[in-house]
Design a protein around this motif. Structure first.
Motif, PDB file in Angstrom:
ATOM      1  N   GLY A 114       0.821  -1.210   0.000  1.00 34.06           N
ATOM      2  CA  GLY A 114       0.000   0.000   0.000  1.00 34.06           C
ATOM      3  C   GLY A 114       0.850   1.253   0.000  1.00 34.06           C
ATOM      4  N   PRO A 115       0.185   2.412  -0.087  1.00 40.33           N
ATOM      5  CA  PRO A 115       0.893   3.685  -0.177  1.00 40.33           C
ATOM      6  C   PRO A 115       1.806   3.948   1.018  1.00 40.33           C
ATOM      7  CG  PRO A 115      -1.482   3.986  -0.505  1.00 40.33           C
ATOM      8  CD  PRO A 115      -1.274   2.573  -0.094  1.00 40.33           C
ATOM      9  N   LEU A 116       2.861   4.688   0.751  1.00 42.02           N
ATOM     10  CA  LEU A 116       3.780   5.133   1.789  1.00 42.02           C
ATOM     11  C   LEU A 116       3.052   6.088   2.723  1.00 42.02           C
ATOM     12  CD1 LEU A 116       6.729   5.493   2.899  1.00 42.02           C
ATOM     13  CD2 LEU A 116       6.914   7.418   1.307  1.00 42.02           C
ATOM     14  N   PHE A 117       3.270   5.920   4.017  1.00 42.58           N
ATOM     15  CA  PHE A 117       2.763   6.842   5.032  1.00 42.58           C
ATOM     16  C   PHE A 117       3.924   7.765   5.364  1.00 42.58           C
ATOM     17  CE2 PHE A 117       1.304   8.077   9.306  1.00 42.58           C
ATOM     18  CZ  PHE A 117      -0.008   8.411   9.028  1.00 42.58           C
ATOM     19  N   ALA A 118       3.849   8.996   4.920  1.00 48.15           N
ATOM     20  CA  ALA A 118       4.983   9.921   5.002  1.00 48.15           C
ATOM     21  C   ALA A 118       5.348  10.256   6.446  1.00 48.15           C
ATOM     22  CB  ALA A 118       4.655  11.198   4.239  1.00 48.15           C
ATOM     23  N   PRO A 119       6.638  10.374   6.737  1.00 45.75           N
ATOM     24  CA  PRO A 119       7.088  10.703   8.095  1.00 45.75           C
ATOM     25  C   PRO A 119       6.450  11.971   8.670  1.00 45.75           C
ATOM     26  CG  PRO A 119       8.953   9.980   6.793  1.00 45.75           C
ATOM     27  CD  PRO A 119       7.781  10.097   5.852  1.00 45.75           C
ATOM     28  N   GLU A 120       6.132  12.940   7.812  1.00 46.48           N
ATOM     29  CA  GLU A 120       5.505  14.153   8.345  1.00 46.48           C
ATOM     30  C   GLU A 120       4.102  13.885   8.899  1.00 46.48           C
ATOM     31  OE1 GLU A 120       5.314  14.495   3.752  1.00 46.48           O
ATOM     32  OE2 GLU A 120       6.834  13.981   5.229  1.00 46.48           O
ATOM     33  N   ASN A 121       3.558  12.691   8.630  1.00 44.02           N
ATOM     34  CA  ASN A 121       2.244  12.316   9.158  1.00 44.02           C
ATOM     35  C   ASN A 121       2.321  11.388  10.365  1.00 44.02           C
ATOM     36  OD1 ASN A 121       0.920  13.793   7.117  1.00 44.02           O
ATOM     37  ND2 ASN A 121       1.155  12.092   5.696  1.00 44.02           N
ATOM     38  N   TYR A 122       3.513  11.090  10.843  1.00 44.55           N
ATOM     39  CA  TYR A 122       3.663  10.141  11.955  1.00 44.55           C
ATOM     40  C   TYR A 122       2.926  10.587  13.215  1.00 44.55           C
ATOM     41  CZ  TYR A 122       7.205   7.349   9.486  1.00 44.55           C
ATOM     42  OH  TYR A 122       7.874   6.539   8.604  1.00 44.55           O
ATOM     43  N   ASP A 123       2.672  11.878  13.369  1.00 43.93           N
ATOM     44  CA  ASP A 123       1.931  12.341  14.542  1.00 43.93           C
ATOM     45  C   ASP A 123       0.480  11.854  14.542  1.00 43.93           C
ATOM     46  OD1 ASP A 123       4.162  13.560  15.549  1.00 43.93           O
ATOM     47  OD2 ASP A 123       3.521  15.613  15.121  1.00 43.93           O
ATOM     48  N   GLU A 124       0.004  11.334  13.407  1.00 42.93           N
ATOM     49  CA  GLU A 124      -1.351  10.762  13.347  1.00 42.93           C
ATOM     50  C   GLU A 124      -1.414   9.383  14.010  1.00 42.93           C
ATOM     51  OE1 GLU A 124      -2.929  10.653   9.354  1.00 42.93           O
ATOM     52  OE2 GLU A 124      -2.124  12.650   8.920  1.00 42.93           O
ATOM     53  N   ILE A 125      -0.262   8.740  14.174  1.00 46.22           N
ATOM     54  CA  ILE A 125      -0.235   7.392  14.766  1.00 46.22           C
ATOM     55  C   ILE A 125      -0.524   7.517  16.255  1.00 46.22           C
ATOM     56  CG2 ILE A 125       1.148   5.328  15.200  1.00 46.22           C
ATOM     57  CD1 ILE A 125       2.838   6.173  12.701  1.00 46.22           C
ATOM     58  N   GLN A 126      -1.600   6.889  16.674  1.00 47.33           N
ATOM     59  CA  GLN A 126      -1.999   6.974  18.077  1.00 47.33           C
ATOM     60  C   GLN A 126      -1.431   5.835  18.916  1.00 47.33           C
ATOM     61  OE1 GLN A 126      -5.783   7.140  16.302  1.00 47.33           O
ATOM     62  NE2 GLN A 126      -6.394   8.936  17.488  1.00 47.33           N
ATOM     63  N   LEU A 127      -1.251   4.677  18.302  1.00 44.10           N
ATOM     64  CA  LEU A 127      -0.747   3.512  19.033  1.00 44.10           C
ATOM     65  C   LEU A 127       0.215   2.752  18.145  1.00 44.10           C
ATOM     66  CD1 LEU A 127      -0.898   1.596  21.523  1.00 44.10           C
ATOM     67  CD2 LEU A 127      -2.791   0.436  20.369  1.00 44.10           C
ATOM     68  N   ALA A 128       1.375   2.421  18.701  1.00 47.69           N
ATOM     69  CA  ALA A 128       2.377   1.634  17.979  1.00 47.69           C
ATOM     70  C   ALA A 128       2.664   0.377  18.787  1.00 47.69           C
ATOM     71  CB  ALA A 128       3.652   2.441  17.777  1.00 47.69           C
TER      72      ALA A 128
END
Length: 188
Positions: A114-128
Motif C-alpha cells: 500500500g501507499p507510503l505513510f509519510a514521516p511528516e504524518n507520523y503524529d497521526e499514529i496513536q498507538l504503535a
C-alpha cells in the motif's frame, strides 16, 4: 564509571539475545500460538487499542507474538493500519490494504504494498505495537541488533508505544543506553 568486571554493553545484549532464543526453543508451536492468543486478547482490551484510529503494527516472524489477529481486527473495524517495510537501513511505514496486498520483503517478512505513510504524518499514529527480543519493566527494549526500531521510535513522538512479547521475554532488566527510547507499556 565502567565496571571492568562487567562485560561491555554489546556483549551483554548479544548474550541476552542468545538466552531468549534458547528460551523460545523450550516452547512448541502450539504453546507459542496459545500465548499469542492470550497476549493479543489483552491488547484488544486496552483502552488505547479501542480508541486508536491509526495504528502501527508489524507482520510477525515465526518466533514473535503473532499479531495477525490484531491486524485483521483493526482493518475490519476501519482503523488505519500501518506496517513497516525495510528500505536499506530504515523502516518505511506503508498502509495495509488487506492480506492480498502483502508481499515477501526483507528477511522473509511480509510487507504491505500500500501507499507510503509519510514521516511528516507520523503524529497521526496513536498507538504503535512494537516487537522486541526482550523488554524490561521500565520499558527498555532489546531488538534483534539491526537498529531498525531504534531509528524509527524517535520519530513516533505522539504515539503510545506498546511493547509486545511472550511472558518469558519480559525481564527485570534489559541493557539500555541513554539514547534508547523506552516503550510506555509492555503486554506479555
Amino acid at each position: 564509571m565502567n565496571d571492568p568486571t562487567r562485560p561491555p554493553l554489546w556483549e551483554r545484549k548479544s548474550l541476552l539475545r542468545k538466552y531468549i532464543r534458547a528460551q523460545k526453543r523450550q516452547y512448541d508451536v502450539a504453546q507459542l500460538e496459545t500465548m499469542s492468543t492470550e497476549i493479543t486478547n489483552r491488547v484488544l482490551a486496552l483502552a488505547s487499542w479501542q480508541e486508536a484510529g491509526t495504528l502501527l503494527l508489524y507482520y510477525p516472524l515465526a518466533d514473535e507474538v503473532d499479531v495477525r489477529p490484531l491486524i485483521k481486527d483493526a482493518y475490519k473495524n476501519g482503523k488505519k493500519v500501518l506496517l513497516p517495510v525495510v528500505k536499506g537501513d530504515e523502516l518505511e511505514l506503508h498502509l495495509y490494504e488487506g492480506e492480498s496486498s502483502l508481499r515477501e520483503g526483507a528477511f522473509g517478512i511480509m510487507e504491505p504494498t500500500g501507499p507510503l505513510f509519510a514521516p511528516e504524518n507520523y503524529d497521526e499514529i496513536q498507538l504503535a505495537i512494537i516487537p522486541g527480543m526482550a523488554f524490561d519493566r521500565a520499558g527498555h527494549r532489546l531488538g534483534r541488533g539491526k537498529g531498525y526500531y531504534d531509528r524509527l521510535l524517535p520519530q513516533l513522538k505522539t504515539a503510545r508505544l506498546t511493547g509486545i512479547c511472550f511472558p518469558f521475554q519480559l525481564l527485570d532488566e534489559v541493557p539500555a543506553e541513554v539514547h534508547d527510547i523506552p516503550v510506555h507499556e509492555v503486554v506479555a
